[in-house]
Design an enzyme around this catalytic site. Structure first.
Site: not given
Ligand code: DX5
Ligand code: ZN
Length: 214
Positions: A67, A136
């Site tokens: 990201m 996402m």
């Molecule tokens: C968020 C990340 C996710 C995050 C998911 O931007 O890309 O991978 O770690 O965490 P949970 O499962 O706690 O939503």
């Molecule tokens: Zn992630």
């Protein structure tokens, strides 16, 4: 086959090695590694040196989720550090094709991710280059957020687009997923389940990972 990719973002960073051993013993398939730059998303997490440090301690497939802006600048570092899959965001660069090609040339699998407000049709030109599409299910940036139900049609759309292009790319989902809501994303076509909080905050990691397979 459904794969589970625990996100180390929710792990205890002071004990990363033992945290990873726990999920590996618990039956995880991939290890999801969230890299954030404080620019593409508001948060900063970790970089290639950490990936390199944990690589000798795990046989899991390293599923690196970048990201970061202009990820092409760093894909080689992550490949050398031991990434198996490198996923970049469609919204993070104008050079999507070049970036995916570079990832593949480095010998890694290439993933492309879309944020909840991106129209899945935008992936179409890149499908032949992708081994994985990451949909996402929260806004990227932080673990522990609530699943956004409006992203379910995106998963279905991606499944249809991949079928139309005869692509075998995996469909990964990420954000707010637990054994309680996993059925919704599995029914929509997801086959790689990322979960951070649900796995690492669980009292019984094996049971939770089993639960995430639906
Ligand atoms: C968020 C990340 C996710 C995050 C998911 O931007 O890309 O991978 O770690 O965490 P949970 O499962 O706690 O939503
Ligand atoms: Zn992630």
């Amino acid at each position: 086959m459904i794969k589970v990719s625990p996100s180390i973002l929710a792990s205890d960073f002071a004990n990363l090695q033992t945290e990873i051993e726990k999920v590996e013993k618990g039956g995880a398939d991939y290890l999801h590694i969230d890299v954030m730059d404080g620019a593409f998303v508001p948060n900063i997490t970790l970089g290639a040196p950490i990936v390199k440090a944990i690589r000798p301690h795990s046989k899991l497939v390293f599923d690196v989720h970048l990201m970061i802006n202009e990820p092409i600048r760093y894909v080689e570092d992550f490949a050398k550090a031991g990434a198996d899959i490198i996923t970049v965001h469609l919204e993070s660069t104008e050079r999507v094709r070049e970036t995916l090609e570079k990832i593949k040339k480095l010998g890694c699998k290439a993933g492309l991710s879309i944020k909840p407000r991106t129209d899945p049709v935008e992936i179409i030109p890149y499908i032949p280059l992708c081994d994985l599409i990451l949909v996402m299910t929260v806004e990227p940036g932080f673990g522990g957020q609530s699943f956004i139900p409006e992203t379910v049609p995106h998963i279905e759309k991606v499944r249809d687009l991949l079928a139309k292009e005869n692509s075998n790319a995996e469909i990964e989902v990420d954000g707010g997923i637990s054994p309680k809501n996993v059925r919704t994303v599995l029914n929509a076509g997801a086959n790689v389940i990322v979960a951070g909080s649900a796995v690492f905050k669980s009292d019984d990691i094996s049971e939770t990972i089993r639960g995430l397979r639906g």
